[in-house]
Design a protein around this motif. Sequence first.
Motif: not given
Length: 487
Positions: A436-463
Amino acid sequence: MDVFWLVLTVLGLAVLGYWLGRTRALRSVAGDSRYLHSLPSYYGTNVALMTLVPAFFVMIAWLLIQPLIINDTVADMIPERAAQGAGELSLVMSDVRRVAAGLDAAVEQGALTEEEAASIRAEFTDIRARLGEIGVALGQEVSASTLRAAQVYRSMTASGSFWMSVVVLLLAGGGFATALMRTDKDFRARNVVESGVLAILFLAASIAILTTLGIVLSLIFNTVEFFRLYPIDDFFFGLTWSPSFGGGSELGVIPLLWGTFYISLIALAVAVPIGLFSAVYLSEYAPKPVRAFAKPLLEVLAGIPTIVYGLFALLTVGPFLQSVFGDDTVGWMQSASSVMTAGLVMGIMLIPFVSSLSDDIINAVPQAMRDGSYGLGATQSETVRQVILPAALPGIVGAILLAASRAIGETMIVVFGAGAAARLSLNPFEAMTTVTAKIVSQLTGDADFSSPEVLVAFALGMTLFVITLCLNVLALYIVRKYREQYE
Protein backbone atom coordinates in the motif's frame (compact mmCIF):
# COMPACT_ATOMS: atom_id res chain seq x y z
CA MET A 1 -29.56 28.32 -12.97
CA ASP A 2 -27.23 27.32 -10.16
CA VAL A 3 -27.47 23.67 -9.11
CA PHE A 4 -28.42 24.63 -5.55
CA TRP A 5 -31.40 26.72 -6.66
CA LEU A 6 -32.36 24.12 -9.25
CA VAL A 7 -32.54 21.45 -6.55
CA LEU A 8 -34.57 23.75 -4.29
CA THR A 9 -36.97 24.50 -7.15
CA VAL A 10 -37.56 20.82 -7.90
CA LEU A 11 -37.99 20.04 -4.19
CA GLY A 12 -40.47 22.88 -3.82
CA LEU A 13 -42.41 21.62 -6.83
CA ALA A 14 -42.45 18.12 -5.32
CA VAL A 15 -43.81 19.43 -2.00
CA LEU A 16 -46.48 21.35 -3.88
CA GLY A 17 -47.27 18.22 -5.91
CA TYR A 18 -47.70 16.16 -2.74
CA TRP A 19 -50.24 18.63 -1.35
CA LEU A 20 -52.12 19.02 -4.65
CA GLY A 21 -52.17 15.27 -5.32
CA ARG A 22 -53.57 14.50 -1.90
CA THR A 23 -56.11 17.31 -2.16
CA ARG A 24 -57.21 16.30 -5.66
CA ALA A 25 -57.72 12.68 -4.58
CA LEU A 26 -59.90 13.72 -1.63
CA ARG A 27 -61.94 16.08 -3.81
CA SER A 28 -62.69 13.24 -6.23
CA VAL A 29 -64.61 11.48 -3.42
CA ALA A 30 -66.01 14.62 -1.77
CA GLY A 31 -63.59 14.27 1.16
CA ASP A 32 -64.55 10.69 2.11
CA SER A 33 -61.28 8.70 1.90
CA ARG A 34 -63.13 5.39 2.27
CA TYR A 35 -63.98 5.50 -1.43
CA LEU A 36 -60.35 5.92 -2.51
CA HIS A 37 -58.38 2.94 -3.75
CA SER A 38 -55.36 3.98 -1.63
CA LEU A 39 -54.67 6.22 1.34
CA PRO A 40 -54.61 9.94 0.47
CA SER A 41 -50.89 10.13 1.26
CA TYR A 42 -50.13 7.67 -1.57
CA TYR A 43 -51.65 10.01 -4.13
CA GLY A 44 -49.52 12.89 -2.91
CA THR A 45 -46.41 10.71 -2.78
CA ASN A 46 -47.03 9.58 -6.36
CA VAL A 47 -47.02 13.17 -7.62
CA ALA A 48 -43.92 14.00 -5.57
CA LEU A 49 -42.01 10.98 -6.86
CA MET A 50 -42.97 11.66 -10.47
CA THR A 51 -41.67 15.18 -10.01
CA LEU A 52 -38.45 14.32 -8.20
CA VAL A 53 -37.11 11.02 -9.53
CA PRO A 54 -36.84 11.65 -13.32
CA ALA A 55 -35.57 15.19 -12.80
CA PHE A 56 -32.92 14.22 -10.24
CA PHE A 57 -31.84 11.19 -12.25
CA VAL A 58 -31.23 13.30 -15.35
CA MET A 59 -29.53 16.05 -13.33
CA ILE A 60 -27.10 13.62 -11.67
CA ALA A 61 -26.30 11.94 -14.99
CA TRP A 62 -25.82 15.35 -16.64
CA LEU A 63 -23.46 16.53 -13.89
CA LEU A 64 -21.38 13.37 -14.29
CA ILE A 65 -21.22 13.33 -18.08
CA GLN A 66 -20.94 17.05 -18.88
CA PRO A 67 -17.41 17.55 -17.44
CA LEU A 68 -16.13 14.56 -19.40
CA ILE A 69 -17.49 15.92 -22.69
CA ILE A 70 -16.22 19.43 -22.03
CA ASN A 71 -12.76 18.23 -20.99
CA ASP A 72 -12.43 16.07 -24.10
CA THR A 73 -13.52 18.95 -26.34
CA VAL A 74 -11.20 21.48 -24.71
CA ALA A 75 -8.28 19.03 -24.61
CA ASP A 76 -8.45 18.77 -28.41
CA MET A 77 -7.74 22.52 -28.57
CA ILE A 78 -4.45 22.19 -26.68
CA PRO A 79 -1.49 22.21 -29.11
CA GLU A 80 0.64 19.08 -29.13
CA ARG A 81 3.63 21.05 -27.92
CA ALA A 82 1.71 22.10 -24.81
CA ALA A 83 0.71 18.58 -23.85
CA GLN A 84 3.29 15.92 -24.66
CA GLY A 85 1.83 13.38 -22.23
CA ALA A 86 -1.01 12.70 -19.83
CA GLY A 87 0.74 14.51 -16.99
CA GLU A 88 1.41 17.66 -19.04
CA LEU A 89 -2.15 17.62 -20.39
CA SER A 90 -3.50 17.45 -16.85
CA LEU A 91 -1.46 20.51 -15.88
CA VAL A 92 -2.61 22.46 -18.94
CA MET A 93 -6.24 21.56 -18.23
CA SER A 94 -5.77 22.83 -14.69
CA ASP A 95 -4.60 26.14 -16.15
CA VAL A 96 -7.65 26.18 -18.43
CA ARG A 97 -10.05 25.69 -15.53
CA ARG A 98 -8.18 28.25 -13.43
CA VAL A 99 -8.33 30.91 -16.15
CA ALA A 100 -12.02 30.17 -16.77
CA ALA A 101 -12.70 30.61 -13.05
CA GLY A 102 -10.74 33.86 -13.11
CA LEU A 103 -12.82 35.19 -16.01
CA ASP A 104 -16.01 34.26 -14.19
CA ALA A 105 -14.80 36.10 -11.09
CA ALA A 106 -13.88 39.13 -13.19
CA VAL A 107 -17.35 39.26 -14.75
CA GLU A 108 -19.06 38.84 -11.38
CA GLN A 109 -17.03 41.68 -9.85
CA GLY A 110 -17.59 43.99 -12.81
CA ALA A 111 -13.95 44.20 -13.92
CA LEU A 112 -14.90 42.69 -17.30
CA THR A 113 -18.08 42.72 -19.29
CA GLU A 114 -19.57 39.50 -20.57
CA GLU A 115 -18.72 40.55 -24.14
CA GLU A 116 -15.08 41.12 -23.24
CA ALA A 117 -14.84 37.79 -21.46
CA ALA A 118 -16.44 36.00 -24.41
CA SER A 119 -14.16 37.50 -27.04
CA ILE A 120 -11.23 35.15 -27.63
CA ARG A 121 -9.33 37.83 -29.58
CA ALA A 122 -9.30 40.32 -26.70
CA GLU A 123 -5.96 41.70 -25.68
CA PHE A 124 -4.59 39.05 -23.34
CA THR A 125 -2.20 41.40 -21.57
CA ASP A 126 -5.04 43.78 -20.75
CA ILE A 127 -7.22 40.94 -19.47
CA ARG A 128 -4.37 39.61 -17.35
CA ALA A 129 -3.74 43.04 -15.86
CA ARG A 130 -7.42 43.63 -15.08
CA LEU A 131 -7.72 40.18 -13.50
CA GLY A 132 -4.70 40.99 -11.34
CA GLU A 133 -6.31 44.26 -10.22
CA ILE A 134 -9.21 42.38 -8.63
CA GLY A 135 -6.96 39.80 -6.98
CA VAL A 136 -7.41 36.90 -9.42
CA ALA A 137 -3.85 35.60 -9.70
CA LEU A 138 -3.07 33.53 -12.77
CA GLY A 139 0.33 32.42 -11.47
CA GLN A 140 2.59 31.27 -14.30
CA GLU A 141 2.49 32.82 -17.76
CA VAL A 142 -0.62 31.57 -19.53
CA SER A 143 -0.45 31.17 -23.29
CA ALA A 144 -2.98 32.50 -25.77
CA SER A 145 -4.04 28.93 -26.62
CA THR A 146 -4.80 28.31 -22.97
CA LEU A 147 -6.87 31.50 -22.86
CA ARG A 148 -8.86 30.42 -25.92
CA ALA A 149 -9.41 26.98 -24.39
CA ALA A 150 -10.56 28.67 -21.17
CA GLN A 151 -13.05 30.76 -23.13
CA VAL A 152 -14.47 27.64 -24.79
CA TYR A 153 -14.50 25.80 -21.46
CA ARG A 154 -16.38 28.66 -19.83
CA SER A 155 -18.85 28.96 -22.72
CA MET A 156 -19.59 25.22 -22.86
CA THR A 157 -20.00 25.04 -19.08
CA ALA A 158 -22.46 27.91 -19.07
CA SER A 159 -24.38 26.48 -22.03
CA GLY A 160 -24.47 23.03 -20.46
CA SER A 161 -25.74 24.40 -17.15
CA PHE A 162 -28.47 26.34 -18.95
CA TRP A 163 -29.73 23.36 -20.93
CA MET A 164 -29.50 21.12 -17.88
CA SER A 165 -31.76 23.54 -16.01
CA VAL A 166 -34.22 23.59 -18.92
CA VAL A 167 -34.35 19.80 -19.26
CA VAL A 168 -34.62 19.19 -15.51
CA LEU A 169 -37.40 21.73 -15.08
CA LEU A 170 -39.30 20.34 -18.07
CA LEU A 171 -39.03 16.81 -16.68
CA ALA A 172 -40.11 17.94 -13.22
CA GLY A 173 -43.02 19.94 -14.64
CA GLY A 174 -44.04 17.15 -17.00
CA GLY A 175 -43.98 14.54 -14.24
CA PHE A 176 -45.89 16.91 -11.96
CA ALA A 177 -48.64 17.54 -14.53
CA THR A 178 -48.90 13.90 -15.67
CA ALA A 179 -49.19 12.50 -12.16
CA LEU A 180 -51.69 15.18 -11.13
CA MET A 181 -53.94 14.50 -14.13
CA ARG A 182 -53.97 10.75 -13.39
CA THR A 183 -55.02 11.33 -9.79
CA ASP A 184 -58.61 10.25 -9.15
CA LYS A 185 -60.43 7.83 -6.86
CA ASP A 186 -59.84 4.80 -9.10
CA PHE A 187 -56.10 5.35 -9.60
CA ARG A 188 -54.04 2.61 -7.88
CA ALA A 189 -51.61 5.02 -6.24
CA ARG A 190 -50.35 2.59 -3.61
CA ASN A 191 -49.31 0.02 -6.22
CA VAL A 192 -47.51 2.64 -8.31
CA VAL A 193 -45.74 4.20 -5.30
CA GLU A 194 -44.61 0.86 -3.90
CA SER A 195 -43.32 -0.21 -7.31
CA GLY A 196 -41.47 3.08 -7.62
CA VAL A 197 -39.93 2.79 -4.16
CA LEU A 198 -38.90 -0.79 -4.93
CA ALA A 199 -37.17 0.41 -8.10
CA ILE A 200 -35.35 3.14 -6.12
CA LEU A 201 -34.20 0.59 -3.54
CA PHE A 202 -33.01 -1.73 -6.30
CA LEU A 203 -31.08 1.14 -7.89
CA ALA A 204 -29.49 2.02 -4.54
CA ALA A 205 -28.44 -1.60 -4.02
CA SER A 206 -27.08 -1.74 -7.57
CA ILE A 207 -24.86 1.30 -7.02
CA ALA A 208 -22.64 -0.62 -4.58
CA ILE A 209 -22.36 -3.55 -6.99
CA LEU A 210 -21.64 -1.32 -9.97
CA THR A 211 -19.07 0.65 -7.97
CA THR A 212 -17.28 -2.56 -7.01
CA LEU A 213 -17.43 -3.72 -10.62
CA GLY A 214 -16.01 -0.41 -11.81
CA ILE A 215 -13.12 -0.63 -9.33
CA VAL A 216 -12.31 -4.19 -10.36
CA LEU A 217 -12.48 -3.40 -14.08
CA SER A 218 -10.24 -0.34 -13.70
CA LEU A 219 -7.70 -2.47 -11.86
CA ILE A 220 -7.89 -5.25 -14.44
CA PHE A 221 -7.52 -3.01 -17.50
CA ASN A 222 -4.56 -1.08 -16.09
CA THR A 223 -2.94 -4.27 -14.78
CA VAL A 224 -3.19 -5.84 -18.23
CA GLU A 225 -1.66 -2.70 -19.73
CA PHE A 226 1.20 -2.90 -17.22
CA PHE A 227 1.97 -6.51 -18.08
CA ARG A 228 2.14 -5.54 -21.74
CA LEU A 229 5.06 -3.27 -20.81
CA TYR A 230 6.73 -5.31 -18.06
CA PRO A 231 7.28 -9.11 -17.82
CA ILE A 232 4.84 -10.83 -15.51
CA ASP A 233 7.48 -13.29 -14.27
CA ASP A 234 9.81 -10.50 -13.19
CA PHE A 235 6.95 -8.83 -11.32
CA PHE A 236 5.73 -11.83 -9.31
CA PHE A 237 9.10 -13.55 -8.78
CA GLY A 238 11.54 -10.64 -8.75
CA LEU A 239 13.44 -10.05 -5.51
CA THR A 240 14.33 -6.41 -6.14
CA TRP A 241 12.12 -3.33 -6.05
CA SER A 242 13.92 -0.44 -7.70
CA PRO A 243 11.68 1.80 -9.85
CA SER A 244 13.47 4.30 -12.07
CA PHE A 245 11.52 6.73 -14.23
CA GLY A 246 14.53 7.10 -16.46
CA GLY A 247 14.38 3.44 -17.45
CA GLY A 248 15.85 0.16 -16.26
CA SER A 249 13.36 -0.39 -13.43
CA GLU A 250 13.25 -3.59 -11.41
CA LEU A 251 9.69 -4.09 -10.15
CA GLY A 252 9.71 -7.34 -8.19
CA VAL A 253 6.79 -7.54 -5.78
CA ILE A 254 8.26 -10.14 -3.40
CA PRO A 255 9.98 -7.60 -1.05
CA LEU A 256 6.76 -5.58 -0.79
CA LEU A 257 4.66 -8.67 -0.02
CA TRP A 258 7.19 -9.77 2.57
CA GLY A 259 7.04 -6.39 4.32
CA THR A 260 3.24 -6.41 4.17
CA PHE A 261 2.90 -9.88 5.71
CA TYR A 262 5.67 -9.31 8.26
CA ILE A 263 4.08 -6.14 9.62
CA SER A 264 0.62 -7.72 9.56
CA LEU A 265 1.93 -10.77 11.46
CA ILE A 266 3.35 -8.60 14.24
CA ALA A 267 0.12 -6.57 14.34
CA LEU A 268 -1.96 -9.72 14.72
CA ALA A 269 0.43 -11.04 17.38
CA VAL A 270 -0.40 -7.92 19.38
CA ALA A 271 -4.10 -7.54 18.57
CA VAL A 272 -5.34 -11.14 18.77
CA PRO A 273 -4.30 -12.05 22.34
CA ILE A 274 -5.20 -8.66 23.83
CA GLY A 275 -8.45 -8.38 21.88
CA LEU A 276 -9.51 -11.96 22.58
CA PHE A 277 -8.67 -11.82 26.31
CA SER A 278 -10.49 -8.50 26.68
CA ALA A 279 -13.53 -9.98 24.89
CA VAL A 280 -13.56 -13.01 27.23
CA TYR A 281 -13.29 -10.77 30.27
CA LEU A 282 -15.99 -8.34 29.17
CA SER A 283 -18.44 -11.07 28.15
CA GLU A 284 -17.89 -13.62 30.95
CA TYR A 285 -16.26 -12.01 33.99
CA ALA A 286 -16.82 -8.25 34.01
CA PRO A 287 -19.69 -6.84 36.12
CA LYS A 288 -22.30 -4.93 34.17
CA PRO A 289 -21.10 -1.47 35.31
CA VAL A 290 -17.53 -2.32 34.30
CA ARG A 291 -18.67 -3.68 30.93
CA ALA A 292 -20.86 -0.65 30.29
CA PHE A 293 -17.85 1.59 30.89
CA ALA A 294 -14.97 -0.45 29.44
CA LYS A 295 -16.49 -1.65 26.15
CA PRO A 296 -17.28 1.83 24.74
CA LEU A 297 -13.93 3.09 26.00
CA LEU A 298 -12.13 0.25 24.23
CA GLU A 299 -14.01 0.89 21.00
CA VAL A 300 -12.93 4.53 21.04
CA LEU A 301 -9.64 3.21 19.61
CA ALA A 302 -11.53 2.24 16.45
CA GLY A 303 -12.59 5.84 15.90
CA ILE A 304 -9.08 7.32 15.94
CA PRO A 305 -7.91 8.26 12.41
CA THR A 306 -5.09 6.10 11.12
CA ILE A 307 -2.92 9.15 10.46
CA VAL A 308 -2.99 9.83 14.21
CA TYR A 309 -1.75 6.30 14.80
CA GLY A 310 0.96 7.00 12.24
CA LEU A 311 2.09 10.10 14.10
CA PHE A 312 2.01 8.12 17.36
CA ALA A 313 4.30 5.53 15.75
CA LEU A 314 6.64 8.20 14.38
CA LEU A 315 6.90 10.42 17.46
CA THR A 316 6.41 8.04 20.40
CA VAL A 317 6.72 4.31 19.71
CA GLY A 318 9.62 4.54 17.24
CA PRO A 319 11.89 6.70 19.44
CA PHE A 320 11.04 4.54 22.47
CA LEU A 321 12.01 1.32 20.66
CA GLN A 322 15.18 2.95 19.38
CA SER A 323 16.16 3.95 22.91
CA VAL A 324 15.71 0.32 24.03
CA PHE A 325 17.13 -1.55 21.01
CA GLY A 326 19.29 1.14 19.38
CA ASP A 327 23.04 1.59 19.01
CA ASP A 328 23.42 2.76 22.61
CA THR A 329 22.08 -0.57 23.94
CA VAL A 330 21.97 -3.80 21.90
CA GLY A 331 22.50 -2.15 18.50
CA TRP A 332 19.63 -3.87 16.70
CA MET A 333 17.71 -0.76 15.63
CA GLN A 334 19.29 1.94 13.48
CA SER A 335 16.30 4.31 13.14
CA ALA A 336 12.87 4.89 14.64
CA SER A 337 11.19 3.50 11.50
CA SER A 338 10.97 -0.28 11.56
CA VAL A 339 8.70 -3.26 11.11
CA MET A 340 8.28 -3.51 14.87
CA THR A 341 7.20 0.12 15.18
CA ALA A 342 4.49 -0.19 12.54
CA GLY A 343 3.43 -3.65 13.72
CA LEU A 344 2.96 -2.62 17.36
CA VAL A 345 0.94 0.48 16.52
CA MET A 346 -1.13 -1.37 13.92
CA GLY A 347 -1.82 -4.06 16.51
CA ILE A 348 -3.11 -1.42 18.92
CA MET A 349 -5.38 -0.12 16.18
CA LEU A 350 -6.77 -3.63 15.56
CA ILE A 351 -7.49 -4.43 19.23
CA PRO A 352 -11.05 -3.00 19.23
CA PHE A 353 -11.73 -4.73 15.89
CA VAL A 354 -10.84 -8.17 17.26
CA SER A 355 -12.34 -7.47 20.68
CA SER A 356 -15.70 -6.24 19.44
CA LEU A 357 -16.20 -9.07 16.94
CA SER A 358 -15.06 -11.72 19.42
CA ASP A 359 -17.30 -10.29 22.15
CA ASP A 360 -20.34 -10.48 19.88
CA ILE A 361 -19.46 -14.04 18.86
CA ILE A 362 -18.94 -15.20 22.48
CA ASN A 363 -22.23 -13.63 23.55
CA ALA A 364 -23.95 -15.51 20.73
CA VAL A 365 -23.08 -18.86 22.33
CA PRO A 366 -26.36 -20.16 23.83
CA GLN A 367 -26.75 -19.73 27.57
CA ALA A 368 -27.95 -23.35 27.74
CA MET A 369 -24.41 -24.52 26.99
CA ARG A 370 -23.09 -22.56 29.96
CA ASP A 371 -25.84 -23.85 32.23
CA GLY A 372 -25.21 -27.43 31.14
CA SER A 373 -21.51 -27.07 31.90
CA TYR A 374 -22.21 -25.61 35.33
CA GLY A 375 -24.72 -28.39 35.98
CA LEU A 376 -22.01 -30.99 35.36
CA GLY A 377 -19.85 -29.34 38.02
CA ALA A 378 -17.47 -27.34 35.83
CA THR A 379 -16.08 -24.07 37.12
CA GLN A 380 -16.44 -20.80 35.23
CA SER A 381 -12.88 -20.93 33.90
CA GLU A 382 -13.35 -24.54 32.79
CA THR A 383 -16.60 -23.59 31.08
CA VAL A 384 -14.86 -20.76 29.23
CA ARG A 385 -11.92 -22.96 28.12
CA GLN A 386 -13.76 -26.16 27.27
CA VAL A 387 -17.23 -25.01 26.17
CA ILE A 388 -17.50 -21.35 25.22
CA LEU A 389 -14.25 -20.84 23.32
CA PRO A 390 -14.57 -24.08 21.28
CA ALA A 391 -18.15 -23.15 20.43
CA ALA A 392 -17.14 -19.62 19.39
CA LEU A 393 -13.87 -20.65 17.72
CA PRO A 394 -15.12 -20.55 14.08
CA GLY A 395 -16.43 -17.03 14.54
CA ILE A 396 -13.24 -15.96 16.31
CA VAL A 397 -11.12 -17.35 13.47
CA GLY A 398 -13.27 -15.40 11.01
CA ALA A 399 -12.77 -12.23 13.07
CA ILE A 400 -9.00 -12.78 13.05
CA LEU A 401 -8.96 -13.22 9.27
CA LEU A 402 -11.00 -10.04 8.81
CA ALA A 403 -8.54 -8.23 11.08
CA ALA A 404 -5.71 -9.58 8.91
CA SER A 405 -7.39 -8.12 5.84
CA ARG A 406 -7.61 -4.78 7.61
CA ALA A 407 -3.93 -4.94 8.54
CA ILE A 408 -2.81 -5.83 5.02
CA GLY A 409 -4.63 -2.81 3.59
CA GLU A 410 -3.32 -0.25 6.11
CA THR A 411 -1.27 2.61 4.65
CA MET A 412 -0.70 5.62 6.92
CA ILE A 413 0.81 3.72 9.84
CA VAL A 414 3.24 2.05 7.44
CA VAL A 415 4.18 5.32 5.77
CA PHE A 416 5.01 6.97 9.10
CA GLY A 417 6.27 4.02 11.11
CA ALA A 418 7.83 1.39 8.84
CA GLY A 419 9.98 3.42 6.47
CA ALA A 420 10.29 3.14 2.70
CA ALA A 421 12.93 0.46 2.18
CA ALA A 422 11.89 -2.57 0.13
CA ARG A 423 14.03 -5.41 1.44
CA LEU A 424 13.92 -9.08 2.42
CA SER A 425 15.02 -9.42 6.02
CA LEU A 426 14.03 -11.27 9.17
CA ASN A 427 15.14 -8.47 11.47
CA PRO A 428 11.95 -6.80 12.80
CA PHE A 429 13.93 -3.71 13.82
CA GLU A 430 14.87 -2.80 10.25
CA ALA A 431 12.89 -0.40 8.07
CA MET A 432 10.69 -2.03 5.43
CA THR A 433 7.69 -1.05 3.35
CA THR A 434 4.44 -2.55 2.13
CA VAL A 435 2.38 -2.80 -1.02
CA THR A 436 0.00 0.00 0.00
CA ALA A 437 2.84 2.42 0.78
CA LYS A 438 4.38 1.85 -2.65
CA ILE A 439 1.03 2.34 -4.37
CA VAL A 440 0.88 5.79 -2.80
CA SER A 441 4.46 6.65 -3.73
CA GLN A 442 4.12 5.46 -7.33
CA LEU A 443 0.98 7.54 -7.93
CA THR A 444 2.32 10.68 -6.25
CA GLY A 445 3.49 13.45 -8.54
CA ASP A 446 3.03 14.27 -12.21
CA ALA A 447 4.36 11.05 -13.74
CA ASP A 448 3.11 9.85 -17.10
CA PHE A 449 0.35 7.25 -16.63
CA SER A 450 1.52 5.37 -19.69
CA SER A 451 4.81 4.39 -18.05
CA PRO A 452 5.26 1.04 -16.26
CA GLU A 453 6.50 2.87 -13.14
CA VAL A 454 3.01 4.32 -12.69
CA LEU A 455 0.96 1.43 -14.05
CA VAL A 456 2.69 -0.87 -11.57
CA ALA A 457 0.55 0.74 -8.85
CA PHE A 458 -2.51 -0.86 -10.43
CA ALA A 459 -0.79 -4.24 -10.58
CA LEU A 460 0.08 -3.88 -6.89
CA GLY A 461 -3.49 -2.88 -6.13
CA MET A 462 -4.84 -5.88 -8.03
CA THR A 463 -2.49 -8.21 -6.15
CA LEU A 464 -3.57 -6.76 -2.82
CA PHE A 465 -7.22 -6.92 -3.84
CA VAL A 466 -6.97 -10.63 -4.65
CA ILE A 467 -5.19 -11.38 -1.37
CA THR A 468 -7.70 -9.54 0.83
CA LEU A 469 -10.62 -10.95 -1.16
CA CYS A 470 -9.36 -14.49 -0.54
CA LEU A 471 -8.99 -13.78 3.18
CA ASN A 472 -12.50 -12.35 3.41
CA VAL A 473 -13.99 -15.28 1.49
CA LEU A 474 -12.15 -17.71 3.76
CA ALA A 475 -13.40 -15.91 6.87
CA LEU A 476 -17.00 -15.94 5.65
CA TYR A 477 -16.71 -19.60 4.68
CA ILE A 478 -15.46 -20.59 8.14
CA VAL A 479 -18.17 -18.59 9.91
CA ARG A 480 -21.01 -19.91 7.75
CA LYS A 481 -19.82 -23.52 7.73
CA TYR A 482 -19.59 -23.95 11.50
CA ARG A 483 -22.01 -21.34 12.81
CA GLU A 484 -25.14 -23.53 12.72
CA GLN A 485 -23.61 -26.26 14.87
CA TYR A 486 -24.28 -24.20 17.99
CA GLU A 487 -27.62 -22.59 17.10
